[in-house]
Design an enzyme around this catalytic site. Sequence first.
Site, PDB file in Angstrom:
ATOM      1  N   SER A 193       0.874  -1.183   0.000  1.00  0.00           N
ATOM      2  CA  SER A 193       0.000   0.000   0.000  1.00  0.00           C
ATOM      3  C   SER A 193       0.907   1.229   0.000  1.00  0.00           C
ATOM      4  CB  SER A 193      -0.833  -0.017   1.276  1.00  0.00           C
ATOM      5  OG  SER A 193      -1.401   1.245   1.525  1.00  0.00           O
ATOM      6  N   TYR A 205      -1.756  -1.475  10.323  1.00  0.00           N
ATOM      7  CA  TYR A 205      -1.845  -1.587   8.858  1.00  0.00           C
ATOM      8  C   TYR A 205      -0.552  -1.097   8.207  1.00  0.00           C
ATOM      9  CZ  TYR A 205      -3.834  -1.192   4.153  1.00  0.00           C
ATOM     10  OH  TYR A 205      -4.085  -1.341   2.803  1.00  0.00           O
TER      11      TYR A 205
HETATM   12  N1  LIG Z   1      -8.564  -0.280  -1.419  1.00  0.00           N
HETATM   13  C1  LIG Z   1      -7.507   0.477  -1.179  1.00  0.00           C
HETATM   14  O1  LIG Z   1      -7.589   1.721  -1.177  1.00  0.00           O
HETATM   15  C2  LIG Z   1      -6.178  -0.164  -0.936  1.00  0.00           C
HETATM   16  C3  LIG Z   1      -5.048   0.665  -0.938  1.00  0.00           C
HETATM   17  C4  LIG Z   1      -3.815   0.085  -0.723  1.00  0.00           C
HETATM   18  C5  LIG Z   1      -3.698  -1.273  -0.541  1.00  0.00           C
HETATM   19  N2  LIG Z   1      -4.809  -2.053  -0.527  1.00  0.00           N
HETATM   20  C6  LIG Z   1      -4.622  -3.489  -0.319  1.00  0.00           C
HETATM   21  O2  LIG Z   1      -5.245  -4.192  -1.369  1.00  0.00           O
HETATM   22  C7  LIG Z   1      -5.482  -5.543  -0.942  1.00  0.00           C
HETATM   23  C8  LIG Z   1      -6.865  -5.962  -1.394  1.00  0.00           C
HETATM   24  O3  LIG Z   1      -7.842  -5.234  -0.649  1.00  0.00           O
HETATM   25  P1  LIG Z   1      -9.087  -4.506  -1.332  1.00  0.00           P
HETATM   26  O4  LIG Z   1      -8.840  -3.064  -1.245  1.00  0.00           O
HETATM   27  O5  LIG Z   1      -9.389  -5.122  -2.630  1.00  0.00           O
HETATM   28  O6  LIG Z   1     -10.222  -4.807  -0.229  1.00  0.00           O
HETATM   29  P2  LIG Z   1     -11.474  -5.797  -0.257  1.00  0.00           P
HETATM   30  O7  LIG Z   1     -11.978  -5.822   1.147  1.00  0.00           O
HETATM   31  O8  LIG Z   1     -12.416  -5.378  -1.315  1.00  0.00           O
HETATM   32  O9  LIG Z   1     -10.838  -7.201  -0.627  1.00  0.00           O
HETATM   33  C9  LIG Z   1     -10.036  -7.915   0.291  1.00  0.00           C
HETATM   34  C10 LIG Z   1     -10.325  -9.407   0.165  1.00  0.00           C
HETATM   35  O10 LIG Z   1      -9.484 -10.107   1.103  1.00  0.00           O
HETATM   36  C11 LIG Z   1     -10.270 -11.141   1.671  1.00  0.00           C
HETATM   37  N3  LIG Z   1      -9.707 -11.580   2.957  1.00  0.00           N
HETATM   38  C12 LIG Z   1      -9.736 -10.935   4.155  1.00  0.00           C
HETATM   39  N4  LIG Z   1      -9.162 -11.689   5.107  1.00  0.00           N
HETATM   40  C13 LIG Z   1      -8.746 -12.833   4.492  1.00  0.00           C
HETATM   41  C14 LIG Z   1      -8.071 -13.994   4.961  1.00  0.00           C
HETATM   42  N5  LIG Z   1      -7.717 -14.148   6.239  1.00  0.00           N
HETATM   43  N6  LIG Z   1      -7.779 -14.969   4.067  1.00  0.00           N
HETATM   44  C15 LIG Z   1      -8.172 -14.842   2.757  1.00  0.00           C
HETATM   45  N7  LIG Z   1      -8.832 -13.773   2.271  1.00  0.00           N
HETATM   46  C16 LIG Z   1      -9.102 -12.769   3.135  1.00  0.00           C
HETATM   47  C17 LIG Z   1     -11.642 -10.518   1.817  1.00  0.00           C
HETATM   48  O11 LIG Z   1     -12.658 -11.485   1.996  1.00  0.00           O
HETATM   49  C18 LIG Z   1     -11.769  -9.736   0.528  1.00  0.00           C
HETATM   50  O12 LIG Z   1     -12.359 -10.529  -0.484  1.00  0.00           O
HETATM   51  C19 LIG Z   1      -5.261  -5.537   0.573  1.00  0.00           C
HETATM   52  O13 LIG Z   1      -4.006  -6.120   0.860  1.00  0.00           O
HETATM   53  C20 LIG Z   1      -5.264  -4.070   0.917  1.00  0.00           C
HETATM   54  O14 LIG Z   1      -4.521  -3.797   2.077  1.00  0.00           O
HETATM   55  C21 LIG Z   1      -6.039  -1.528  -0.732  1.00  0.00           C
END
Ligand SMILES: NC(=O)c1ccc[n+]([C@@H]2O[C@H](COP(=O)([O-])OP(=O)(O)OC[C@H]3O[C@@H](n4cnc5c(N)ncnc54)[C@H](O)[C@@H]3O)[C@@H](O)[C@H]2O)c1
Length: 277
Positions: free
Chosen positions: A143, A156
């Site tokens: 991130s 985080y």
């Molecule tokens: N959305 C943002 O702005 C953003 C920014 C930077 C980084 N990220 C990172 O992107 C990645 C994806 O997140 P997202 O934004 O798509 O959110 P999201 O919540 O839409 O998707 C995350 C997915 O991870 C799954 N998950 C959670 N715990 C789990 C576990 N223990 N085992 C397996 N699956 C699990 C959830 O069920 C979900 O489907 C994450 O690592 C997040 O930290 C997101």
Amino acid sequence: MREFAGRTAFVTGGASGIGLALGRTFAQAGMNVVLADIETEALAAAVKSLHNFGPAIRGVSCDVADPMSVERAAKASYETFGNVHVVCNNAGVAAGGGIENISLDNWRWVLDVNLMGVLHGIRTFLPHIRAHGQGGHFVKTASMACMNSALGFSPYAASKFAVVAMSEGLAAQLKPLGIGVSVLCPSYVRTRIGESGRNRPERYGVTQTPDPASAIGLMLAQIAARLEAGLDPSDVAARVLAAIRDDELYVFTHPAMRLEVDERFAAIQAAMDRVVG
Ligand SMILES: NC(=O)c1ccc[n+]([C@@H]2O[C@H](COP(=O)([O-])OP(=O)(O)OC[C@H]3O[C@@H](n4cnc5c(N)ncnc54)[C@H](O)[C@@H]3O)[C@@H](O)[C@H]2O)c1
């Protein structure tokens, strides 16, 4: 890795957001895709939604915090598609709390998923990719919080800093073996990360809902608004595909964040200059 068609990608957190977009992009590139996720209903819907983009899509239930669960998901992938080539350690959760609420449960949950989950993916798939010898690529989702922890005293940010460190070390070690590593560092993306509590296992306690008028409550409202206005996950996935093709280590998606990175490195350089005298 320059050829995608007929190869296999394994994506954790594949039921939603960035993971689902990665699955779609890989399917469009002609890959077999395994979506792995802890949220089984959303996973089934995600797999269904990808069937128009490619025929070879499979969903596996997986909790990345549990090494045995990751092993089982890997085995199911090999049984379905044979060798796996691209592994996206993408599943992630967010739980905050400033200095007023340093919850051990939050720390354990976030580090178990965001950091140990990545490690479990490496430990499981690296021996397999080395053994099949057809090359491969790991993508770790960090991130922009890995470059700037201005959000506060946050598990985080700590987890994402650690994922960058792991990726840098791994990239150097795997290069001679023809295995690539990319670390994805997005800023706000329109996903359900703000509702991470939906997947919080009981063993980590419950997600606290802060008073909306408190400092942390106001911060969470601001984050929710920024996520809503964030980048489309498919734009992030397109960047990742290009990064795998060109074997790029750092994958950024929000050029405007450069200022924050510059500020951090300028402060570090200035501290070093003071030592040099
Ligand atoms: N959305 C943002 O702005 C953003 C920014 C930077 C980084 N990220 C990172 O992107 C990645 C994806 O997140 P997202 O934004 O798509 O959110 P999201 O919540 O839409 O998707 C995350 C997915 O991870 C799954 N998950 C959670 N715990 C789990 C576990 N223990 N085992 C397996 N699956 C699990 C959830 O069920 C979900 O489907 C994450 O690592 C997040 O930290 C997101």
